[in-house]
Design a protein around this motif. Structure first.
Motif, PDB file in Angstrom:
ATOM      1  N   GLU A 128       0.800  -1.226   0.000  1.00 12.86           N
ATOM      2  CA  GLU A 128       0.000   0.000   0.000  1.00 12.86           C
ATOM      3  C   GLU A 128       0.831   1.274   0.000  1.00 12.86           C
ATOM      4  OE1 GLU A 128      -3.636   2.200   2.398  1.00 12.86           O
ATOM      5  OE2 GLU A 128      -2.624   0.501   3.323  1.00 12.86           O
ATOM      6  N   GLU A 129       1.746   1.404   0.960  1.00  7.30           N
ATOM      7  CA  GLU A 129       2.422   2.687   1.116  1.00  7.30           C
ATOM      8  C   GLU A 129       3.457   2.930   0.023  1.00  7.30           C
ATOM      9  OE1 GLU A 129       0.719   4.270   2.890  1.00  7.30           O
ATOM     10  OE2 GLU A 129      -0.167   2.776   4.210  1.00  7.30           O
ATOM     11  N   SER A 130       4.091   1.875  -0.471  1.00  5.68           N
ATOM     12  CA  SER A 130       5.086   2.069  -1.525  1.00  5.68           C
ATOM     13  C   SER A 130       4.436   2.348  -2.872  1.00  5.68           C
ATOM     14  CB  SER A 130       6.011   0.851  -1.644  1.00  5.68           C
ATOM     15  OG  SER A 130       5.269  -0.320  -1.871  1.00  5.68           O
ATOM     16  N   SER A 131       3.166   1.963  -3.018  1.00 10.16           N
ATOM     17  CA  SER A 131       2.467   2.266  -4.266  1.00 10.16           C
ATOM     18  C   SER A 131       1.799   3.625  -4.208  1.00 10.16           C
ATOM     19  CB  SER A 131       1.414   1.193  -4.562  1.00 10.16           C
ATOM     20  OG  SER A 131       0.327   1.311  -3.693  1.00 10.16           O
ATOM     21  N   GLY A 132       1.354   4.024  -3.026  1.00  9.48           N
ATOM     22  CA  GLY A 132       0.683   5.309  -2.883  1.00  9.48           C
ATOM     23  C   GLY A 132      -0.531   5.389  -3.775  1.00  9.48           C
ATOM     24  N   SER A 133      -0.640   6.472  -4.515  1.00  9.50           N
ATOM     25  CA  SER A 133      -1.780   6.661  -5.417  1.00  9.50           C
ATOM     26  C   SER A 133      -1.450   6.206  -6.833  1.00  9.50           C
ATOM     27  CB  SER A 133      -2.197   8.142  -5.432  1.00  9.50           C
ATOM     28  OG  SER A 133      -1.117   8.944  -5.864  1.00  9.50           O
ATOM     29  N   ASP A 134      -0.256   5.607  -7.025  1.00 12.88           N
ATOM     30  CA  ASP A 134       0.115   5.097  -8.337  1.00 12.88           C
ATOM     31  C   ASP A 134      -0.739   3.887  -8.697  1.00 12.88           C
ATOM     32  OD1 ASP A 134       2.045   7.020  -8.544  1.00 12.88           O
ATOM     33  OD2 ASP A 134       3.661   5.713  -7.828  1.00 12.88           O
ATOM     34  N   LYS A 135      -0.498   3.365  -9.896  1.00 17.35           N
ATOM     35  CA  LYS A 135      -1.255   2.221 -10.349  1.00 17.35           C
ATOM     36  C   LYS A 135      -0.410   0.963 -10.270  1.00 17.35           C
ATOM     37  CE  LYS A 135      -4.121   5.003 -13.438  1.00 17.35           C
ATOM     38  NZ  LYS A 135      -4.609   5.181 -14.819  1.00 17.35           N
ATOM     39  N   TYR A 136      -1.074  -0.180 -10.275  1.00 15.69           N
ATOM     40  CA  TYR A 136      -0.346  -1.436 -10.235  1.00 15.69           C
ATOM     41  C   TYR A 136      -0.901  -2.386 -11.292  1.00 15.69           C
ATOM     42  CZ  TYR A 136      -4.319  -3.205  -7.453  1.00 15.69           C
ATOM     43  OH  TYR A 136      -5.559  -3.559  -7.011  1.00 15.69           O
ATOM     44  N   THR A 137      -0.075  -3.347 -11.683  1.00 16.35           N
ATOM     45  CA  THR A 137      -0.503  -4.390 -12.597  1.00 16.35           C
ATOM     46  C   THR A 137      -0.444  -5.719 -11.879  1.00 16.35           C
ATOM     47  OG1 THR A 137       0.270  -3.232 -14.590  1.00 16.35           O
ATOM     48  CG2 THR A 137       0.016  -5.619 -14.732  1.00 16.35           C
ATOM     49  N   LEU A 138      -1.533  -6.428 -11.873  1.00 22.51           N
ATOM     50  CA  LEU A 138      -1.565  -7.758 -11.307  1.00 22.51           C
ATOM     51  C   LEU A 138      -1.312  -8.748 -12.431  1.00 22.51           C
ATOM     52  CD1 LEU A 138      -2.080  -9.606  -8.886  1.00 22.51           C
ATOM     53  CD2 LEU A 138      -4.501  -9.582  -9.510  1.00 22.51           C
ATOM     54  N   THR A 139      -0.161  -9.428 -12.413  1.00 19.06           N
ATOM     55  CA  THR A 139       0.194 -10.394 -13.438  1.00 19.06           C
ATOM     56  C   THR A 139      -0.067 -11.805 -12.933  1.00 19.06           C
ATOM     57  OG1 THR A 139       2.486 -10.796 -12.767  1.00 19.06           O
ATOM     58  CG2 THR A 139       2.050  -8.792 -14.035  1.00 19.06           C
ATOM     59  N   ASP A 140       0.290 -12.797 -13.754  1.00 19.39           N
ATOM     60  CA  ASP A 140       0.140 -14.192 -13.346  1.00 19.39           C
ATOM     61  C   ASP A 140       1.264 -14.649 -12.435  1.00 19.39           C
ATOM     62  OD1 ASP A 140      -2.191 -14.532 -14.778  1.00 19.39           O
ATOM     63  OD2 ASP A 140      -1.167 -15.219 -16.594  1.00 19.39           O
ATOM     64  N   GLN A 141       2.290 -13.835 -12.295  1.00 16.09           N
ATOM     65  CA  GLN A 141       3.451 -14.218 -11.497  1.00 16.09           C
ATOM     66  C   GLN A 141       3.113 -14.285 -10.005  1.00 16.09           C
ATOM     67  OE1 GLN A 141       6.538 -15.165 -12.613  1.00 16.09           O
ATOM     68  NE2 GLN A 141       5.498 -15.160 -14.584  1.00 16.09           N
ATOM     69  N   PRO A 142       3.875 -15.068  -9.227  1.00 22.06           N
ATOM     70  CA  PRO A 142       3.681 -15.078  -7.768  1.00 22.06           C
ATOM     71  C   PRO A 142       3.793 -13.665  -7.207  1.00 22.06           C
ATOM     72  CG  PRO A 142       5.139 -16.861  -8.431  1.00 22.06           C
ATOM     73  CD  PRO A 142       4.938 -16.008  -9.648  1.00 22.06           C
ATOM     74  N   THR A 143       2.755 -13.218  -6.536  1.00 25.06           N
ATOM     75  CA  THR A 143       2.673 -11.823  -6.083  1.00 25.06           C
ATOM     76  C   THR A 143       2.129 -11.764  -4.665  1.00 25.06           C
ATOM     77  OG1 THR A 143       2.246 -11.066  -8.353  1.00 25.06           O
ATOM     78  CG2 THR A 143       1.680  -9.550  -6.569  1.00 25.06           C
ATOM     79  N   TRP A 144       2.775 -10.961  -3.843  1.00 28.34           N
ATOM     80  CA  TRP A 144       2.315 -10.715  -2.472  1.00 28.34           C
ATOM     81  C   TRP A 144       1.685  -9.328  -2.409  1.00 28.34           C
ATOM     82  CZ3 TRP A 144       3.621 -13.972   1.884  1.00 28.34           C
ATOM     83  CH2 TRP A 144       4.368 -15.117   1.535  1.00 28.34           C
ATOM     84  N   THR A 145       0.584  -9.206  -1.661  1.00 27.19           N
ATOM     85  CA  THR A 145       0.014  -7.894  -1.385  1.00 27.19           C
ATOM     86  C   THR A 145       0.083  -7.640   0.118  1.00 27.19           C
ATOM     87  OG1 THR A 145      -2.294  -8.598  -1.070  1.00 27.19           O
ATOM     88  CG2 THR A 145      -1.563  -8.159  -3.327  1.00 27.19           C
ATOM     89  N   ILE A 146       0.339  -6.389   0.462  1.00 28.93           N
ATOM     90  CA  ILE A 146       0.590  -6.029   1.866  1.00 28.93           C
ATOM     91  C   ILE A 146      -0.182  -4.755   2.222  1.00 28.93           C
ATOM     92  CG2 ILE A 146       2.329  -5.316   3.544  1.00 28.93           C
ATOM     93  CD1 ILE A 146       4.416  -6.756   1.752  1.00 28.93           C
TER      94      ILE A 146
END
Length: 300
Positions: A128-146
């Motif tokens: 959350e904090e490192s992304s701020g108000s920027d955008k993100y892409t959720l890919t098929d790769q192993p991904t952690w959300t915090i």
């Protein structure tokens, strides 16, 4: 609107859009845009997620007890970030004056990220904090959300309704979800296809299976409804109109906990019958993937 699930199934649990509006991806993982073929040990993932959540929870408890628990003694315009939980939290705003962030948010996020990347250095992290108000892409790769502190406003005001949320996704599906409420030492967790559980009293305690309530009538339901951060007149009017509609329908009662993670965890274990939150993928407001991924799995 963004609809969050409850056991009455009148409002349906949100899913991930085929083309996420957000496109933020951690810098170290921007190249991971192909289909995942990596085999991941979900038992190990769960262990790391639980460890990370508990580590952050300890920092939250330490910060809550520091300086007599008065986290608001710093000016709201401050943007200085401290790195010790025993130092008074500097508080500032993000997208709205209602959207707060503290030094403890940053500290917990860094702690969790480092723990995850130590064990899984090739995995992507959306935090959350490192992304701020920027955008993100959720890919098929192993991904952690915090979400290091879900319910920061509650944390600042010393309402003990904040939690740590950690989830793991692969092929854009939530595989592992953890929601940790440090104040009660309640850790909710789920692994895809293996049910949802609540562990209370430390990592050595025996987890107990949980399930949603069997309530089928709105008149017997307790529903959590969250207004989100926006205070524009049209949004406020829409939220109040919906509250009025639900109340007029004879709902047993409404709650506003101020934390998506605990709302969904409480739906998952039957304490709440429903949870709803204002928001929209299209407009980019409301709950983000780090808020709801773990809770989505807990309920399913």
């Amino acid at each position: 609107m963004l609809l969050l699930s409850y056991s009455l199934y009148v409002w349906f649990l949100l899913g991930f859009p085929s083309q996420p509006h957000y496109s933020f991806l951690s810098r170290s993982s921007r190249s991971l845009l192909m289909t995942s073929t990596e085999s991941v040990d979900l038992t190990r993932v769960l262990q790391v997620a639980q460890e990370a959540a508990r580590l952050a929870g300890q920092v939250i408890l330490q910060a809550s007890s520091a300086n007599g628990g008065n986290l608001q003694q710093q000016p709201a315009s401050s943007t200085t970030v401290t790195t010790t939980a025993t130092t008074a939290d500097n508080i500032h705003t993000k997208t709205h004056t209602t959207d707060l962030v503290t030094a403890t948010d940053y500290q917990c996020e860094e702690l969790i990220s480092q723990h995850v990347q130590h064990h899984f250095p090739s995995h992507a992290v959306i935090a959350e904090e490192s992304s701020g108000s920027d955008k993100y892409t959720l890919t098929d790769q192993p991904t952690w959300t915090i979400d290091p502190i879900d319910g920061t406003t509650n944390f600042v005001h010393q309402l003990k309704l904040s939690c740590v949320i950690v989830s793991f996704l692969q092929d854009q599906q939530v595989k592992v979800g953890v929601v940790y409420h440090p104040y009660s030492d309640e850790l909710f967790f789920a692994v895809q296809g293996q049910g949802a559980f609540l562990q209370t009293g430390g990592p050595n305690a025996v987890p107990v299976p949980i399930r949603v309530s069997t309530t089928t009538e709105l008149g017997q339901a307790v529903v959590s409804m969250e207004p989100g951060y926006g205070r524009e007149p049209a949004r406020v009017a829409r939220f109040c109109a919906l509250q009025q509609r639900v109340l007029n329908s004879g709902v047993r009662n409404l709650r506003m906990l101020g934390t998506t993670g605990l709302n969904l965890a409480h739906v998952a274990c039957g304490r709440l019958d429903a949870a709803w939150e204002e928001g929209s993928w299209k407009s980019g407001v409301g709950a983000k993937i780090w808020d709801f991924a773990a809770g989505r799995l807990l309920i399913h």
